[in-house]
Design a protein around this motif. Structure first.
Motif, PDB file in Angstrom:
ATOM      1  N   MET A 206      -3.615  -8.663  -3.887  1.00  0.00           N
ATOM      2  CA  MET A 206      -3.615  -9.783  -4.835  1.00  0.00           C
ATOM      3  C   MET A 206      -4.536  -9.513  -6.018  1.00  0.00           C
ATOM      4  O   MET A 206      -4.277  -9.961  -7.132  1.00  0.00           O
ATOM      5  CB  MET A 206      -4.035 -11.069  -4.130  1.00  0.00           C
ATOM      6  CG  MET A 206      -3.819 -12.328  -4.958  1.00  0.00           C
ATOM      7  SD  MET A 206      -4.324 -13.818  -4.094  1.00  0.00           S
ATOM      8  CE  MET A 206      -6.106 -13.653  -4.158  1.00  0.00           C
ATOM      9  N   PHE A 207      -5.608  -8.752  -5.788  1.00  0.00           N
ATOM     10  CA  PHE A 207      -6.537  -8.403  -6.859  1.00  0.00           C
ATOM     11  C   PHE A 207      -6.139  -7.095  -7.549  1.00  0.00           C
ATOM     12  O   PHE A 207      -6.995  -6.364  -8.052  1.00  0.00           O
ATOM     13  CB  PHE A 207      -7.961  -8.297  -6.317  1.00  0.00           C
ATOM     14  CG  PHE A 207      -8.575  -9.616  -5.965  1.00  0.00           C
ATOM     15  CD1 PHE A 207      -8.867 -10.555  -6.946  1.00  0.00           C
ATOM     16  CD2 PHE A 207      -8.860  -9.940  -4.644  1.00  0.00           C
ATOM     17  CE1 PHE A 207      -9.436 -11.778  -6.625  1.00  0.00           C
ATOM     18  CE2 PHE A 207      -9.430 -11.157  -4.315  1.00  0.00           C
ATOM     19  CZ  PHE A 207      -9.714 -12.077  -5.306  1.00  0.00           C
ATOM     20  N   ASN A 208      -4.824  -6.820  -7.569  1.00  0.00           N
ATOM     21  CA  ASN A 208      -4.252  -5.666  -8.276  1.00  0.00           C
ATOM     22  C   ASN A 208      -4.682  -4.324  -7.686  1.00  0.00           C
ATOM     23  O   ASN A 208      -4.845  -3.331  -8.403  1.00  0.00           O
ATOM     24  CB  ASN A 208      -4.617  -5.703  -9.775  1.00  0.00           C
ATOM     25  CG  ASN A 208      -4.022  -6.897 -10.487  1.00  0.00           C
ATOM     26  OD1 ASN A 208      -2.902  -7.302 -10.184  1.00  0.00           O
ATOM     27  ND2 ASN A 208      -4.769  -7.479 -11.411  1.00  0.00           N
ATOM     28  N   GLY A 209      -4.872  -4.289  -6.373  1.00  0.00           N
ATOM     29  CA  GLY A 209      -5.144  -3.026  -5.703  1.00  0.00           C
ATOM     30  C   GLY A 209      -3.855  -2.247  -5.475  1.00  0.00           C
ATOM     31  O   GLY A 209      -2.753  -2.727  -5.737  1.00  0.00           O
ATOM     32  N   VAL A 210      -3.996  -1.030  -4.990  1.00  0.00           N
ATOM     33  CA  VAL A 210      -2.834  -0.174  -4.729  1.00  0.00           C
ATOM     34  C   VAL A 210      -2.507  -0.212  -3.233  1.00  0.00           C
ATOM     35  O   VAL A 210      -3.378  -0.437  -2.399  1.00  0.00           O
ATOM     36  CB  VAL A 210      -3.111   1.274  -5.189  1.00  0.00           C
ATOM     37  CG1 VAL A 210      -3.293   1.328  -6.696  1.00  0.00           C
ATOM     38  CG2 VAL A 210      -4.334   1.856  -4.489  1.00  0.00           C
ATOM     39  N   TRP A 211      -1.252   0.055  -2.916  1.00  0.00           N
ATOM     40  CA  TRP A 211      -0.818  -0.033  -1.528  1.00  0.00           C
ATOM     41  C   TRP A 211      -1.461   1.032  -0.653  1.00  0.00           C
ATOM     42  O   TRP A 211      -1.565   0.858   0.561  1.00  0.00           O
ATOM     43  CB  TRP A 211       0.704   0.065  -1.453  1.00  0.00           C
ATOM     44  CG  TRP A 211       1.382  -1.223  -1.820  1.00  0.00           C
ATOM     45  CD1 TRP A 211       1.982  -1.533  -2.991  1.00  0.00           C
ATOM     46  CD2 TRP A 211       1.511  -2.378  -0.992  1.00  0.00           C
ATOM     47  NE1 TRP A 211       2.475  -2.813  -2.965  1.00  0.00           N
ATOM     48  CE2 TRP A 211       2.209  -3.357  -1.739  1.00  0.00           C
ATOM     49  CE3 TRP A 211       1.106  -2.687   0.310  1.00  0.00           C
ATOM     50  CZ2 TRP A 211       2.507  -4.613  -1.221  1.00  0.00           C
ATOM     51  CZ3 TRP A 211       1.406  -3.940   0.828  1.00  0.00           C
ATOM     52  CH2 TRP A 211       2.093  -4.894   0.058  1.00  0.00           C
ATOM     53  N   ASN A 212      -1.892   2.129  -1.247  1.00  0.00           N
ATOM     54  CA  ASN A 212      -2.562   3.169  -0.459  1.00  0.00           C
ATOM     55  C   ASN A 212      -3.888   2.687   0.138  1.00  0.00           C
ATOM     56  O   ASN A 212      -4.387   3.277   1.106  1.00  0.00           O
ATOM     57  CB  ASN A 212      -2.827   4.403  -1.331  1.00  0.00           C
ATOM     58  CG  ASN A 212      -1.552   5.135  -1.692  1.00  0.00           C
ATOM     59  OD1 ASN A 212      -0.532   4.994  -1.010  1.00  0.00           O
ATOM     60  ND2 ASN A 212      -1.576   5.910  -2.765  1.00  0.00           N
ATOM     61  N   ASP A 213      -4.443   1.636  -0.447  1.00  0.00           N
ATOM     62  CA  ASP A 213      -5.700   1.094   0.054  1.00  0.00           C
ATOM     63  C   ASP A 213      -5.502  -0.055   1.032  1.00  0.00           C
ATOM     64  O   ASP A 213      -6.484  -0.664   1.472  1.00  0.00           O
ATOM     65  CB  ASP A 213      -6.565   0.594  -1.122  1.00  0.00           C
ATOM     66  CG  ASP A 213      -7.093   1.731  -1.980  1.00  0.00           C
ATOM     67  OD1 ASP A 213      -7.173   2.867  -1.471  1.00  0.00           O
ATOM     68  OD2 ASP A 213      -7.420   1.484  -3.155  1.00  0.00           O
ATOM     69  N   PHE A 214      -4.256  -0.360   1.377  1.00  0.00           N
ATOM     70  CA  PHE A 214      -3.993  -1.507   2.252  1.00  0.00           C
ATOM     71  C   PHE A 214      -4.598  -1.303   3.643  1.00  0.00           C
ATOM     72  O   PHE A 214      -5.302  -2.185   4.163  1.00  0.00           O
ATOM     73  CB  PHE A 214      -2.485  -1.758   2.360  1.00  0.00           C
ATOM     74  CG  PHE A 214      -2.132  -3.027   3.071  1.00  0.00           C
ATOM     75  CD1 PHE A 214      -2.179  -4.244   2.412  1.00  0.00           C
ATOM     76  CD2 PHE A 214      -1.769  -3.010   4.418  1.00  0.00           C
ATOM     77  CE1 PHE A 214      -1.857  -5.424   3.074  1.00  0.00           C
ATOM     78  CE2 PHE A 214      -1.451  -4.187   5.080  1.00  0.00           C
ATOM     79  CZ  PHE A 214      -1.497  -5.394   4.413  1.00  0.00           C
TER      80      PHE A 214
END
Length: 253
Positions: free
Chosen positions: A137-145
């Motif tokens: 939601m805070f514009n992170g990337v999916w690799n950091d999920f």
């Protein structure tokens, strides 16, 4: 006269029990006061006063009935909005005449003795999923999920674990945020994570005192300045403890 005093004492005890449950479970100050006074009026005490702070409740009756004042000390506070909803439901039944004094006391004592929170493993899983979702939601990337899920779950686990041994809530939050910052740094350092700030932001959301801030604002708007300011101060100290734990990691690593 003796029966009248005994009846008034029982009514006040039930009202105080309802207020205690609500306040300990995260209810707003004005809601606690309103619920107690409505219950007292429904049971026959038409003139009553209540004064509620985050650490205590004072309730008194006045008028032609015997004047009685009682106080209850609040030592622990948590978040269990289901208990607040159940007490509100009992209050409505009392006001509509569907519950007697004995039945209301029995139901309130049952609610007070029950643990209605979700099982601890489910809480950890929910904190993990929430951390990953907040990171996105805070514009992170999916690799950091996945790193965010692990970091957030470990931080929440550490918070609950430390709180069992250290009664000071702010110290537990400091250590939990320290764990979050350390794990996020390790993930990024090993190449398993990309955005350190987004991982940390998503992971600390399970520790953020959202309900405290909301209740503080609502109490201030309702005119309860003492409760509003004290809850606001508690929320500020909680946020400071979380920020301090992250700051230590960013300073030394």
């Amino acid at each position: 006269m003796g029966n009248q005093v005994e009846q008034a004492n029982e009514i006040i005890d039930v009202c105080l029990l309802a207020g205690k449950i609500m306040l300990q479970s995260g209810g707003e100050t004005y809601r606690v006061e309103d619920t107690m006074m409505r219950m007292a009026a429904a049971f026959g005490i038409k003139h009553s006063h209540s004064y509620v702070t985050p650490t205590g409740i004072i309730f008194s009756s006045e008028g032609p009935d015997p004047s009685i004042t009682k106080i209850v000390r609040i030592l622990e506070r948590t978040t269990d909005l289901k208990k607040v909803a159940l007490v509100n439901s009992i209050s409505r039944k009392i006001c509509s005449g569907d519950l007697t004094l004995v039945e209301a006391k029995k139901e309130l004592m049952e609610i007070d003795s029950r643990d209605l929170s979700f099982p601890f493993p489910i809480q950890v899983v929910a904190a993990s999923l929430a951390s990953g979702c907040f990171m996105i939601m805070f514009n992170g990337v999916w690799n950091d999920f996945i790193p965010s899920m692990i970091t957030g779950g470990a931080g929440y686990l550490g918070f609950v674990y430390f709180h069992r041994f250290v009664s000071i809530r702010f110290f537990s939050e400091f250590l939990a945020s320290f764990i979050i910052g350390l794990l996020a740094f390790i993930f990024v350092k090993l190449g398993m994570g990309q955005q350190l700030d987004k991982i940390i932001i998503g992971s600390v959301m399970s520790l953020v005192p959202g309900l405290l801030v909301t209740n503080a604002i609502r109490d201030l708007m309702a005119g309860h300045l003492v409760s509003g300011l004290s809850k606001g101060a508690e929320a500020f100290l909680t946020a400071f403890a979380i920020g301090a734990g992250i700051a230590v990691i960013l300073r030394f690593f």
